[in-house]
Enzyme design. Sequence first.
Site, PDB file in Angstrom:
ATOM      1  N   LYS A   5      32.771 -12.828  10.399  1.00  0.00           N
ATOM      2  CA  LYS A   5      32.062 -13.978  10.973  1.00  0.00           C
ATOM      3  C   LYS A   5      31.076 -14.534   9.951  1.00  0.00           C
ATOM      4  O   LYS A   5      30.043 -13.930   9.660  1.00  0.00           O
ATOM      5  CB  LYS A   5      31.285 -13.601  12.239  1.00  0.00           C
ATOM      6  CG  LYS A   5      30.815 -14.871  12.966  1.00  0.00           C
ATOM      7  CD  LYS A   5      29.701 -14.634  13.958  1.00  0.00           C
ATOM      8  CE  LYS A   5      28.336 -14.742  13.387  1.00  0.00           C
ATOM      9  NZ  LYS A   5      27.964 -16.040  12.800  1.00  0.00           N
ATOM     10  N   GLY A  15      21.613  -9.925   6.956  1.00  0.00           N
ATOM     11  CA  GLY A  15      20.825 -10.950   7.645  1.00  0.00           C
ATOM     12  C   GLY A  15      19.413 -10.449   7.874  1.00  0.00           C
ATOM     13  O   GLY A  15      18.919  -9.584   7.147  1.00  0.00           O
ATOM     14  N   GLY A  44      19.439  -7.444  12.692  1.00  0.00           N
ATOM     15  CA  GLY A  44      19.947  -6.108  12.363  1.00  0.00           C
ATOM     16  C   GLY A  44      19.645  -5.116  13.476  1.00  0.00           C
ATOM     17  O   GLY A  44      20.481  -4.276  13.835  1.00  0.00           O
ATOM     18  N   GLU A  47      22.223  -4.813   5.536  1.00  0.00           N
ATOM     19  CA  GLU A  47      21.468  -5.321   4.387  1.00  0.00           C
ATOM     20  C   GLU A  47      20.508  -6.352   4.956  1.00  0.00           C
ATOM     21  O   GLU A  47      20.936  -7.437   5.355  1.00  0.00           O
ATOM     22  CB  GLU A  47      22.408  -6.002   3.377  1.00  0.00           C
ATOM     23  CG  GLU A  47      23.362  -5.085   2.677  1.00  0.00           C
ATOM     24  CD  GLU A  47      22.696  -4.195   1.659  1.00  0.00           C
ATOM     25  OE1 GLU A  47      21.490  -4.377   1.379  1.00  0.00           O
ATOM     26  OE2 GLU A  47      23.381  -3.299   1.164  1.00  0.00           O
ATOM     27  N   CYS A  91      17.069 -12.564  -0.381  1.00  0.00           N
ATOM     28  CA  CYS A  91      16.488 -11.396   0.288  1.00  0.00           C
ATOM     29  C   CYS A  91      15.595 -10.605  -0.656  1.00  0.00           C
ATOM     30  O   CYS A  91      14.660  -9.964  -0.212  1.00  0.00           O
ATOM     31  CB  CYS A  91      17.593 -10.518   0.839  1.00  0.00           C
ATOM     32  SG  CYS A  91      18.853 -10.187  -0.376  1.00  0.00           S
ATOM     33  N   GLU A 135       8.326 -12.093   5.686  1.00  0.00           N
ATOM     34  CA  GLU A 135       9.360 -12.721   4.867  1.00  0.00           C
ATOM     35  C   GLU A 135       9.419 -14.213   5.186  1.00  0.00           C
ATOM     36  O   GLU A 135       9.689 -14.601   6.318  1.00  0.00           O
ATOM     37  CB  GLU A 135      10.722 -12.077   5.136  1.00  0.00           C
ATOM     38  CG  GLU A 135      11.778 -12.642   4.221  1.00  0.00           C
ATOM     39  CD  GLU A 135      13.158 -12.049   4.470  1.00  0.00           C
ATOM     40  OE1 GLU A 135      13.541 -11.912   5.633  1.00  0.00           O
ATOM     41  OE2 GLU A 135      13.836 -11.741   3.480  1.00  0.00           O
TER      42      GLU A 135
END
Length: 527
Positions: free
Chosen positions: A214, A267, A272, A290, A324, A423
């Site tokens: 996806k 993501g 997650g 990740e 990231c 973030e």
Amino acid sequence: MSPFLLCRRHAFLRLPRQSHALSTLSLTARVDVPTLGEIDIPTGLHINGQWIAGRGEAFSTVNPATGDKLVDVAHASAEDVDDAVKAARHAFKTTWGMNVAATERARLINRLADLLERDAHRIAAVESLNGGKGIRIAREADVADSVACLRYYAGMADKIHGQTTDAFGGDKLALTLHQPIGVCGQIIPWNYPLQMWAWKVAPALAAGCTVVMKPSELTPLTALMMNALASEAELPAGVLNTVPGLGKSTGDAIARHMDIDKVAFTGSVPTGKRISIAAAESNLKKVTLELGGKSPMLVFASADTDEAAQWTANGIWYNSGQDCCASSRIYVQANVFDRYVNQLRKRALTVAIGAPSDERTSFGPLISEGQRDKVLGYITSAKEEGARLVSGGRAWPRSKGFYVEPTILANSANKDLRAAREEIFGPVVVVTPFRDEEHALELANDSPYGLAAAVFTSDTRQAIRVARGLDAGSVWINQYGAVHNNVPFGGFKQSGIGRELGTYGLEGYLQVKAVHLNLGVEASWPI
Ligand code: NAD
């Protein structure tokens, strides 16, 4: 247009022999792609070697450099995901998995790499249009690295082996088989749509797993083009299936599916966590994650601060900060702080910001209006919380796209500054002074994230000492951002579970079986 190009265009897409489409959405869209002109791009689902329209309501994908709609894309419902899983399971049991020689898997993955290389310009142009990155970078980094990743794992496919042990002695022997996990759901983000696709698909196929992929709803196009190339490479039907759709519907259906053996996700941390919960609440499928980061860079007084400033600029403004492992928290020894900030500011003013289709552009728009507004919100709140705006700080006034200028914030003492803790996933760097090594490590490790970190110093012993002390899955010394197919990548703390790339990345798609052999005739312990 030359007949050759016309011929290539038609060869590019394998149209379905039949379709179990329930909606009227077209399976391709004609899109005017800068540098290419009009091309047909697949917009359907790809299940069991067929293009079909999804049962879900189609969604639109947007050009982030203009805000204009690009195309409508099919949306996979939970039933469509189920069809894809059935196809992947069937392929795993018949034409892939342990039923095909590893050398044959390697040959097909290499063939896919060759086709991607052949279509590098086309795929790079679409990657740039859909994701907003400069076309040169899309071609020379994203596509080139994805080709290399496919070839790296093609090379690993026939080098998978276990161990033999005669620990029991006598007539007994044990050996281990490293077997593919099975059907893998893969869910990827929008910041590196093609590279994240390659990081997931290449090791999975090399290990012998089959895939239900996806892509992000914001950037689904190149994953669909890759599935067209996989068909052209003659990957057996059902080995790679692509189910575009939204996270809360299609993504959740993958995470909860009872016949998916593993889900691999890249993501955000909140997603997650949701995926881990869904996996646990369904069939306890294996999960690798990740996730995000807030990566610190420590610049000691002995370092070449000008060089460090250049690495910071590369680390935070590459991909417009949507990375990231962006170098978003910089800690600089107090006696060189002002010098370093000036050196970084000079770089902020010369970043090549522009249209993604321009070969000179290295800094494009953010992915969406929402992302742009989120980033601007962090800059506003940082100023209110006492940070000093050194450079940038605005939406780029020369475009109606989702651009934010390269931005530097200087923070003197506020340990709780949101922009330094959370973030942002945009082109915003916060620079903070530190006193000594102990203070620098304390600041750097004071974070729930642990994806990456860097240290700049001319003292080798200090470099190694600090590298050992940093809580991060990757640590760079006197450089920033190096990633290689042969080097593992992944996070400490809440930045993830498991590793991608290298042999570690392949292991994530294998499970170990212990086989005990009795070559004698006597039972060991007769009862
Ligand atoms: P996101 O978590 O919003 O979405 C990522 C993917 O998950 C998308 O395909 C989305 O549709 C899907 N998704 C969303 N909700 C879901 C749900 N409930 N169940 C299943 N799937 C769901 O992240 P994003 O905004 O696309 O990407 C940005 C984030 O990704 C950042 O936090 C960034 O740090 C992280 N990221 C990490 C790495 C890494 O390697 N560590 C690489 C790239 C991006």
